[in-house]
Write a protein that holds these residues in place. Structure first.
Motif, mmCIF file in Angstrom:
data_model
loop_
_atom_site.group_PDB
_atom_site.id
_atom_site.type_symbol
_atom_site.label_atom_id
_atom_site.label_comp_id
_atom_site.label_asym_id
_atom_site.label_seq_id
_atom_site.Cartn_x
_atom_site.Cartn_y
_atom_site.Cartn_z
ATOM 1 N N TYR A 138 1.115 -1.275 -0.102
ATOM 2 C CA TYR A 138 0.104 -0.090 0.031
ATOM 3 C C TYR A 138 0.344 1.279 0.351
ATOM 4 O O TYR A 138 0.295 2.056 0.105
ATOM 5 C CB TYR A 138 -0.606 -0.039 1.303
ATOM 6 C CG TYR A 138 -2.340 -0.548 1.225
ATOM 7 C CD1 TYR A 138 -3.110 -0.597 0.047
ATOM 8 C CD2 TYR A 138 -2.392 -2.335 1.394
ATOM 9 C CE1 TYR A 138 -3.712 -1.175 -0.482
ATOM 10 C CE2 TYR A 138 -3.061 -2.681 0.824
ATOM 11 C CZ TYR A 138 -4.093 -2.488 0.181
ATOM 12 O OH TYR A 138 -5.522 -3.615 -0.412
ATOM 13 N N GLN A 148 4.633 6.354 4.053
ATOM 14 C CA GLN A 148 3.128 6.886 2.892
ATOM 15 C C GLN A 148 2.866 8.448 3.542
ATOM 16 O O GLN A 148 1.817 8.595 3.709
ATOM 17 C CB GLN A 148 2.037 6.117 3.142
ATOM 18 C CG GLN A 148 1.961 4.397 2.745
ATOM 19 C CD GLN A 148 1.394 3.259 3.864
ATOM 20 O OE1 GLN A 148 1.304 3.839 4.508
ATOM 21 N NE2 GLN A 148 0.882 2.667 3.008
ATOM 22 N N ARG A 206 -10.071 -0.999 -7.037
ATOM 23 C CA ARG A 206 -11.088 -0.952 -5.261
ATOM 24 C C ARG A 206 -9.816 0.713 -4.612
ATOM 25 O O ARG A 206 -9.182 0.499 -4.536
ATOM 26 C CB ARG A 206 -9.847 -1.911 -4.249
ATOM 27 C CG ARG A 206 -9.993 -2.109 -2.897
ATOM 28 C CD ARG A 206 -9.101 -2.786 -1.989
ATOM 29 N NE ARG A 206 -9.451 -3.265 -0.588
ATOM 30 C CZ ARG A 206 -8.185 -2.246 0.118
ATOM 31 N NH1 ARG A 206 -7.928 -1.366 -0.859
ATOM 32 N NH2 ARG A 206 -8.439 -1.945 1.245
ATOM 33 N N ARG A 208 -1.163 -7.194 11.018
ATOM 34 C CA ARG A 208 -1.863 -8.047 10.145
ATOM 35 C C ARG A 208 -1.335 -8.621 10.111
ATOM 36 O O ARG A 208 -1.561 -9.748 9.265
ATOM 37 C CB ARG A 208 -2.510 -6.676 10.194
ATOM 38 C CG ARG A 208 -3.065 -5.486 10.270
ATOM 39 C CD ARG A 208 -3.609 -4.603 9.100
ATOM 40 N NE ARG A 208 -2.127 -4.010 8.860
ATOM 41 C CZ ARG A 208 -2.586 -2.996 8.260
ATOM 42 N NH1 ARG A 208 -3.531 -2.217 7.513
ATOM 43 N NH2 ARG A 208 -1.092 -2.942 7.786
ATOM 44 N N ARG A 237 -2.231 -12.455 7.548
ATOM 45 C CA ARG A 237 -2.027 -12.885 5.875
ATOM 46 C C ARG A 237 -0.843 -13.435 5.485
ATOM 47 O O ARG A 237 0.130 -14.048 5.111
ATOM 48 C CB ARG A 237 -1.300 -11.498 5.385
ATOM 49 C CG ARG A 237 -2.540 -10.543 5.432
ATOM 50 C CD ARG A 237 -0.727 -9.058 5.590
ATOM 51 N NE ARG A 237 -2.044 -8.020 6.134
ATOM 52 C CZ ARG A 237 -1.582 -6.451 6.033
ATOM 53 N NH1 ARG A 237 -0.520 -6.371 5.808
ATOM 54 N NH2 ARG A 237 -2.516 -5.236 6.294
HETATM 55 C C1 GLC Z 1 -6.078 0.682 3.588
HETATM 56 C C2 GLC Z 1 -5.664 -0.748 3.713
HETATM 57 C C3 GLC Z 1 -5.019 -1.007 4.396
HETATM 58 C C4 GLC Z 1 -3.933 0.266 4.039
HETATM 59 C C5 GLC Z 1 -4.339 1.478 4.120
HETATM 60 C C6 GLC Z 1 -3.352 2.486 3.796
HETATM 61 O O1 GLC Z 1 -6.757 0.394 4.522
HETATM 62 O O2 GLC Z 1 -6.336 -2.186 3.532
HETATM 63 O O3 GLC Z 1 -3.977 -2.801 4.574
HETATM 64 O O4 GLC Z 1 -2.372 -0.301 5.774
HETATM 65 O O5 GLC Z 1 -5.262 1.511 3.400
HETATM 66 O O6 GLC Z 1 -2.966 1.683 2.770
#
Ligand code: GLC
Ligand code: GLC
Length: 631
Positions: A136, A248, A278, A503, A507
């Motif tokens: 992500y 991020q 998604r 988490r 997985r």
């Molecule tokens: C969403 C994803 C998750 C991720 C977050 C940041 O909630 O499902 O896994 O950590 O976005 O992208």
């Protein structure tokens, strides 16, 4: 704007093709313009961006393969194709489940055996080596992680899946990029154009101001929503918005160039043959001082603008909203002009809540008042995902049933991590935040349902949870491996980069042992698999289970969750028992239904004049004629 579009016309484009595109512009460009005006304010800057965008759309549409143009037309002619009861979703990590994209291709016969028509590949794009948040944190939307394959292989896989009737779903992670994305690198180095793609702030003044009203998402990673980064000269420090992990970085959609750049990335993916995107973390894309910075009106306008972009340049593509928030907010993302699909996090959480309490009332109430959807849209129903389970029910709904929401959440958190006497569950706490009292739960379906603890009801509970998501309407989504009862993977927590992120227990890698036992009814895997396969088969031939129409049925028994799925002349009554002992519905309660019911799961005819008894954690799907029923 006309000029920008005309200039984009390629010599090879025929007049017929061009007029198809012009017709799409005619239908949707006005809407796109209104949306962008609303977000960015009408004026020269917005018009310039719109003209550039329109040129991009024309180019992208012309680059779209012929096969996908045909799909566009087919889906426009059948816009509710995804509401069939034959739709069944599966989700997997390419690396953990199949090794790489070639491995996914080899798995197709199994996906067909299972009856999948929808395959979500977890994020598979180029990402930082270890710190990738499971993919992500995207470093390039146009490149597949080289250890998994190439973009060309992904496009081939999409084609192959399509010939087998399986739609390809991938993430569009558009709230943030990784800090290694080319835009982020340029911004870090001080390039003003790309600095303006993110939220850079010179000191703590504004971060402090925003953080007064914004919630913490990953407090184990960093407090608040901002992280320090060096100034370009390396001498000082500045702050950048990072809702999730420090690597991020949130994109700044207040800059219209960001919208346009991300529209291009989105269409690139659409043209690879992706059927459903998604839409990750939709709630977070717009920020405004003094608010929670979640689910603001502009977040919806931007999603609608992305939707309009697809209607023009890639109309076959659907959006699935990932909004794991209060149910009043979840519903706001769903609409033919916004996201046609959405996860149903409330149903997911309440299935687990009712298994813990053996009381179905919260779930029943949610089905009664929060299940209805606008026409042309659908839920994606699931038992669990790759993420944690958060207790996102509405406090006020719980209060109506005399349930104190905060106390109930505390109970659920204790129950699911085995800190409540008699718990069957082996979940793991995620982002336990003693300061705010917030905590969520990680774990696989089987471990949460009691298989790891050796609880006698475990297999039944796994089947029951799936029987609900397979019968409430919408696209049921299986986390692959759950259909053979895979357990938590504690070793995954020791893998590099997984750090504090629990988490990863849910997985697991491809459970080869469990799959090898799937046809052996003396094993738990075999029992789970056979019963889930049976549910899937019965559902496929039960047209009443298509679409989303659902009318709850009051059994006067709090342990039972019951609802009717109406067809034209028959209906299917589902009764699910959340308790550890058999539960009865008396004859009077059933007297509005015709006496003869057909039990779709075991083939028997049931006489409802004797009432109905549902076994411990059991479920029945009963078909009756509609004649005698008035709802
Ligand atoms: C969403 C994803 C998750 C991720 C977050 C940041 O909630 O499902 O896994 O950590 O976005 O992208
Ligand atoms: C989601 C949710 C949050 C969840 C996180 C990742 O966007 O809002 O509750 O924990 O992402 O797991």
């Amino acid at each position: 704007m006309r000029d920008a579009v005309a200039a984009a016309r390629a010599p090879a484009t025929t007049d017929t093709q061009w007029s198809t595109l012009m017709a799409r512009f005619g239908r949707h460009l006005g809407r796109l313009e209104r949306l962008l005006d609303e977000v960015y304010g009408p004026g020269e800057r917005t018009s310039r961006e719109l003209a550039l965008l329109a040129g991009q759309l024309a180019t992208s549409w012309q680059e779209r393969p012929a096969e996908l143009h045909a799909l566009d037309a087919a889906r426009e002619a059948d816009p509710t194709w995804f509401t069939s009861q034959q739709m069944l979703g599966g989700v997997l990590y390419v690396d953990r489940y199949a090794g790489d994209l070639a491995g996914v291709r080899r798995a197709i016969p199994y996906l067909e055996e299972l009856g999948l028509t929808y395959l979500h590949l977890m994020p598979l794009f180029e990402a930082p080596a270890e710190n990738s948040d499971g993919g992500y944190a995207v470093s390039s939307y146009r490149a597949v992680d080289p250890s998994l394959g190439t973009m060309a292989e992904l496009a081939d896989l999409a084609t192959e899946l399509r010939t087998r009737g399986i739609a390809l779903v991938v993430d569009f992670i558009f709230n943030h990029t990784s800090d290694e994305h080319a835009w982020a690198r340029a911004a870090r180095a001080g390039d003003p154009e790309h600095e303006a793609f993110y939220w850079f702030l010179p000191d703590r003044t504004m971060p402090d101001a925003y953080e007064r009203t914004v919630r913490e998402i990953f407090p184990d990673d960093h407090p608040g929503s901002f992280v320090p980064v060096p100034t370009p000269d390396g001498q000082g420090e500045r702050w950048v918005w990072a809702t999730f992990h420090s690597f991020q970085w949130d994109l700044n959609y207040a800059n219209p160039a960001v919208f346009r750049a991300m529209a291009a990335e989105m269409l690139f993916l659409a043209n690879q043959g992706v059927d459903i995107l998604r839409m990750d973390a939709v709630a977070f894309i717009w920020k405004q001082l003094g608010t929670s910075c979640e689910s603001l009106p502009q977040a919806h306008l931007l999603l609608q603008a992305f939707n309009a972009v697809c209607r023009i340049a890639a109309p076959a593509v659907l959006f699935k909203s990932e909004a794991i928030v209060h149910p009043d907010e979840v519903i706001e993302y769903i609409g033919v002009d916004e996201c046609q699909l959405s996860y149903d996090p409330l149903q997911m959480a309440l299935i687990w809540s009712s298994l813990a309490t053996r009381d179905g009332r919260l779930l029943q109430q949610a089905l009664e008042r929060r299940h209805a959807l606008p026409p042309g849209t659908s839920w994606v129903s699931y038992v669990r995902s790759h993420d944690d389970i958060g207790w996102t029910f509405a406090d006020e709904d719980a209060a109506e049933l005399g349930i104190d929401a905060a106390a109930h959440r505390r109970f659920l958190n204790r129950f699911f991590v085995d800190r409540f006497p008699g718990s069957f569950s082996r979940g793991v706490p995620f982002q336990d935040n003693p300061r705010t009292g917030d905590c969520r739960i990680a774990g696989t379906t089987a471990s949460l349902a009691g298989l790891e603890a050796g609880d006698a009801g475990a297999v039944d509970r796994i089947v029951l949870a799936h029987a609900i998501v397979l019968s409430t309407g919408g696209i049921p989504l299986l986390f692959l491996g759950d259909e053979v009862g895979q357990l938590n993977d504690y070793a995954a927590l020791d893998e590099p980069g997984h750090g504090e992120d629990t988490r990863w227990v849910n997985r697991p890698r491809y459970p080869a042992g469990a799959y090898a036992q799937r046809d052996d009814p003396s094993t738990d895997s075999g029992r789970v698999y056979a019963r889930l396969r049976h549910l899937v088969e019965v559902r496929r031939r039960t047209p009443e289970l298509a679409g989303n129409a659902l009318i709850t049925f009051d059994t006067h028994n709090p342990h039972l969750v019951a609802y009717q799925r109406p067809g034209p002349s028959t209906l299917v009554l589902v009764v699910a028992n959340m308790a550890d002992d058999p539960q009865h519905v008396d004859a009077t309660t059933l007297s509005g239904l015709p006496p003869a019911a057909h039990d779709l799961l075991d083939g028997d005819v049931v006489d409802l004049r004797a009432g109905l008894t549902v076994p411990a954690h059991g479920v029945v799907w009963l078909r009756v004629e509609r004649g005698g029923t008035d709802e």
